[in-house]
Motif scaffolding. Structure first.
Motif, PDB file in Angstrom:
ATOM      1  N   TYR A  50       0.823  -1.216   0.000  1.00 49.87           N
ATOM      2  CA  TYR A  50       0.000   0.000   0.000  1.00 49.87           C
ATOM      3  C   TYR A  50       0.853   1.259   0.000  1.00 49.87           C
ATOM      4  N   LYS A  51       2.006   1.184   0.648  1.00 45.16           N
ATOM      5  CA  LYS A  51       2.929   2.326   0.622  1.00 45.16           C
ATOM      6  C   LYS A  51       3.403   2.575  -0.809  1.00 45.16           C
ATOM      7  N   LYS A  52       3.796   1.509  -1.510  1.00 47.28           N
ATOM      8  CA  LYS A  52       4.263   1.647  -2.891  1.00 47.28           C
ATOM      9  C   LYS A  52       3.131   2.081  -3.816  1.00 47.28           C
ATOM     10  N   LEU A  53       1.925   1.543  -3.573  1.00 46.50           N
ATOM     11  CA  LEU A  53       0.796   1.864  -4.436  1.00 46.50           C
ATOM     12  C   LEU A  53       0.451   3.351  -4.376  1.00 46.50           C
ATOM     13  N   LYS A  54       0.508   3.930  -3.182  1.00 48.61           N
ATOM     14  CA  LYS A  54       0.184   5.360  -3.025  1.00 48.61           C
ATOM     15  C   LYS A  54       1.220   6.250  -3.692  1.00 48.61           C
ATOM     16  N   GLU A  55       2.465   5.747  -3.777  1.00 54.88           N
ATOM     17  CA  GLU A  55       3.551   6.543  -4.370  1.00 54.88           C
ATOM     18  C   GLU A  55       3.699   6.301  -5.874  1.00 54.88           C
ATOM     19  N   ALA A  56       3.070   5.250  -6.387  1.00 52.58           N
ATOM     20  CA  ALA A  56       3.264   4.838  -7.779  1.00 52.58           C
ATOM     21  C   ALA A  56       2.654   5.830  -8.760  1.00 52.58           C
ATOM     22  N   LYS A  57       3.324   6.006  -9.877  1.00 48.96           N
ATOM     23  CA  LYS A  57       2.825   6.879 -10.939  1.00 48.96           C
ATOM     24  C   LYS A  57       1.995   6.093 -11.954  1.00 48.96           C
ATOM     25  N   GLU A  58       2.125   4.768 -11.923  1.00 48.05           N
ATOM     26  CA  GLU A  58       1.380   3.927 -12.851  1.00 48.05           C
ATOM     27  C   GLU A  58       0.476   2.981 -12.075  1.00 48.05           C
ATOM     28  N   LEU A  59      -0.580   2.533 -12.730  1.00 47.31           N
ATOM     29  CA  LEU A  59      -1.513   1.585 -12.126  1.00 47.31           C
ATOM     30  C   LEU A  59      -0.851   0.212 -12.005  1.00 47.31           C
ATOM     31  N   ALA A  60      -1.007  -0.413 -10.860  1.00 38.76           N
ATOM     32  CA  ALA A  60      -0.523  -1.787 -10.684  1.00 38.76           C
ATOM     33  C   ALA A  60      -1.406  -2.736 -11.490  1.00 38.76           C
ATOM     34  N   THR A  61      -0.836  -3.864 -11.896  1.00 39.53           N
ATOM     35  CA  THR A  61      -1.608  -4.907 -12.576  1.00 39.53           C
ATOM     36  C   THR A  61      -1.326  -6.242 -11.891  1.00 39.53           C
ATOM     37  N   THR A  62      -2.143  -7.221 -12.205  1.00 37.44           N
ATOM     38  CA  THR A  62      -1.998  -8.534 -11.566  1.00 37.44           C
ATOM     39  C   THR A  62      -2.056  -9.630 -12.627  1.00 37.44           C
ATOM     40  N   SER A  63      -1.544 -10.809 -12.274  1.00 40.08           N
ATOM     41  CA  SER A  63      -1.643 -11.955 -13.175  1.00 40.08           C
ATOM     42  C   SER A  63      -1.829 -13.237 -12.367  1.00 40.08           C
ATOM     43  N   GLN A  64      -2.549 -14.165 -12.973  1.00 38.13           N
ATOM     44  CA  GLN A  64      -2.903 -15.415 -12.303  1.00 38.13           C
ATOM     45  C   GLN A  64      -1.753 -16.409 -12.347  1.00 38.13           C
ATOM     46  N   PRO A  65      -1.782 -17.428 -11.498  1.00 39.34           N
ATOM     47  CA  PRO A  65      -0.792 -18.508 -11.603  1.00 39.34           C
ATOM     48  C   PRO A  65      -1.000 -19.281 -12.903  1.00 39.34           C
ATOM     49  N   SER A  66       0.047 -19.889 -13.409  1.00 39.13           N
ATOM     50  CA  SER A  66      -0.074 -20.735 -14.593  1.00 39.13           C
ATOM     51  C   SER A  66      -0.573 -22.118 -14.183  1.00 39.13           C
ATOM     52  N   PRO A  67      -1.096 -22.892 -15.129  1.00 38.32           N
ATOM     53  CA  PRO A  67      -1.461 -24.275 -14.797  1.00 38.32           C
ATOM     54  C   PRO A  67      -0.288 -25.066 -14.210  1.00 38.32           C
ATOM     55  N   ILE A  68       0.911 -24.802 -14.698  1.00 34.24           N
ATOM     56  CA  ILE A  68       2.090 -25.505 -14.174  1.00 34.24           C
ATOM     57  C   ILE A  68       2.312 -25.168 -12.698  1.00 34.24           C
ATOM     58  N   ASP A  69       2.048 -23.929 -12.302  1.00 39.75           N
ATOM     59  CA  ASP A  69       2.164 -23.561 -10.882  1.00 39.75           C
ATOM     60  C   ASP A  69       1.252 -24.452 -10.034  1.00 39.75           C
ATOM     61  N   PHE A  70       0.050 -24.690 -10.532  1.00 40.38           N
ATOM     62  CA  PHE A  70      -0.884 -25.542  -9.797  1.00 40.38           C
ATOM     63  C   PHE A  70      -0.474 -27.010  -9.847  1.00 40.38           C
ATOM     64  N   VAL A  71      -0.005 -27.455 -11.010  1.00 40.36           N
ATOM     65  CA  VAL A  71       0.467 -28.848 -11.112  1.00 40.36           C
ATOM     66  C   VAL A  71       1.547 -29.115 -10.069  1.00 40.36           C
ATOM     67  N   GLU A  72       2.482 -28.184  -9.937  1.00 42.05           N
ATOM     68  CA  GLU A  72       3.561 -28.352  -8.953  1.00 42.05           C
ATOM     69  C   GLU A  72       3.000 -28.412  -7.532  1.00 42.05           C
ATOM     70  N   ALA A  73       2.023 -27.554  -7.241  1.00 43.43           N
ATOM     71  CA  ALA A  73       1.418 -27.551  -5.908  1.00 43.43           C
ATOM     72  C   ALA A  73       0.666 -28.858  -5.651  1.00 43.43           C
ATOM     73  N   TYR A  74      -0.044 -29.344  -6.664  1.00 35.63           N
ATOM     74  CA  TYR A  74      -0.796 -30.591  -6.516  1.00 35.63           C
ATOM     75  C   TYR A  74       0.149 -31.773  -6.292  1.00 35.63           C
ATOM     76  N   ARG A  75       1.213 -31.825  -7.071  1.00 32.55           N
ATOM     77  CA  ARG A  75       2.160 -32.947  -6.925  1.00 32.55           C
ATOM     78  C   ARG A  75       2.866 -32.905  -5.574  1.00 32.55           C
ATOM     79  N   GLU A  76       3.171 -31.733  -5.109  1.00 33.44           N
ATOM     80  CA  GLU A  76       3.789 -31.604  -3.785  1.00 33.44           C
ATOM     81  C   GLU A  76       2.819 -32.088  -2.705  1.00 33.44           C
ATOM     82  N   ALA A  77       1.555 -31.729  -2.856  1.00 32.53           N
ATOM     83  CA  ALA A  77       0.559 -32.125  -1.857  1.00 32.53           C
ATOM     84  C   ALA A  77       0.324 -33.633  -1.855  1.00 32.53           C
ATOM     85  N   ALA A  78       0.483 -34.248  -3.029  1.00 23.91           N
ATOM     86  CA  ALA A  78       0.170 -35.674  -3.156  1.00 23.91           C
ATOM     87  C   ALA A  78       1.387 -36.577  -3.033  1.00 23.91           C
TER      88      ALA A  78
END
Length: 285
Positions: A50-78
């Motif tokens: 929030y400190k960085k967001l208030k000081e930022a001159k540009e809008l922040a953006t976001t991105s989702q995890p990839s399917p591979i990120d989830f595959v790795e999490a699933y395999r670790e869990a199993a």
């Protein structure tokens, strides 16, 4: 009977102590701010964001995890075998995270069982579902029992929130059905919620924050006439206000515990500083 491992994503904004206590696996989304990418809740915490967001001159953006990120999490869990995975994620109406999890599910379906649920919620409205399911899993409940718990809470949860400005929701394209309220505020505080389809929509509009706060608690009482069994307050850079709301929720619904959850960088990108929310699960009939 296979044990159940619960997996979610960082937009569930679950307090760290609950993640550790209940052995919840969290797959982070990313936030991109002024040329730097951060893993939500890993590389950057809410206060720094929030400190960085208030000081930022540009809008922040976001991105989702990839399917591979989830595959790795699933395999670790199993990896220890005899594990059913229950993966609960951010509303598909506002993010592709759920779709990434579904793709990952199809990539591992020959190895072990993964059930993916669209929470149709955001922030700790996801988290409150995940936490209750993880408690059930820890008690030895089956996958079917855990899924039923998730669905029951999802169908009954009450969420109301206030934002300081609709600009973040508008610029991030997550404003849903609240778009008609942009540009006509003049100290009018829109009370927002999340629809059954998982979209942001306006419930009411009240002049001034104090009246908006009072109206939210009035609506919570109306929607939970038999009281409530679970409650949470979600906040951004306004913890003191969140603590006041938590006390009010405890008094209103005679709750011994109300979870205080901090909105992380990804959800914070889309709602902005000053956002505060109530999350309530009514008593069963």
């Amino acid at each position: 009977m296979a044990k159940v491992q619960v997996i979610t994503d960082s937009t569930a904004d679950i307090p760290r102590h609950l993640v550790e206590e209940l052995n919840i696996s969290v797959v982070p989304l990313k936030v991109h701010l002024e040329g730097t990418s951060y893993l939500d809740g890993v590389d950057i915490g809410p206060q720094e964001f929030y400190k960085k967001l208030k000081e930022a001159k540009e809008l922040a953006t976001t991105s989702q995890p990839s399917p591979i990120d989830f595959v790795e999490a699933y395999r670790e869990a199993a990896k220890d075998g005899e594990t059913d995975i229950l993966s609960i994620h951010l509303s598909s109406a506002v993010s592709g995270t759920y779709q990434s999890a579904l793709l990952a599910q199809s990539m591992v379906e020959d190895e072990f069982k993964v059930t993916v649920i669209d929470s149709r919620e955001a922030s700790y409205a996801i988290g409150i579902i995940v936490v209750e399911v993880a408690k059930a899993a820890k008690e030895g409940k089956s996958l079917d029992e855990c899924v039923a718990i998730a669905q029951e809470i999802r169908e009954n949860i009450q969420v109301y929130f206030l934002v300081d400005s609709l600009d973040y929701l508008q610029k991030g394209g997550r404003i849903g059905k609240a778009s008609a309220m942009v540009g006509s505020l003049l100290n009018i505080k829109p009370i927002l919620s999340i629809s059954e389809e998982g979209e942001v929509y306006p419930v009411d509009k009240v002049r001034g924050k104090n009246k908006a706060t009072a109206r939210i608690f009035e609506m919570l009482k109306e929607s939970s006439p038999k009281g409530a069994r679970l409650g949470a307050i979600v906040y951004t850079d306004n913890r003191e206000e969140g603590e006041r709301w938590a006390e009010q929720m405890k008094e209103t619904f005679q709750l011994s515990d109300v979870v205080m959850a901090e909105i992380g960088a990804v959800i914070g990108t889309h709602v902005g500083p000053g956002t505060i929310a109530t999350i309530l699960v009514p008593n069963r009939d």
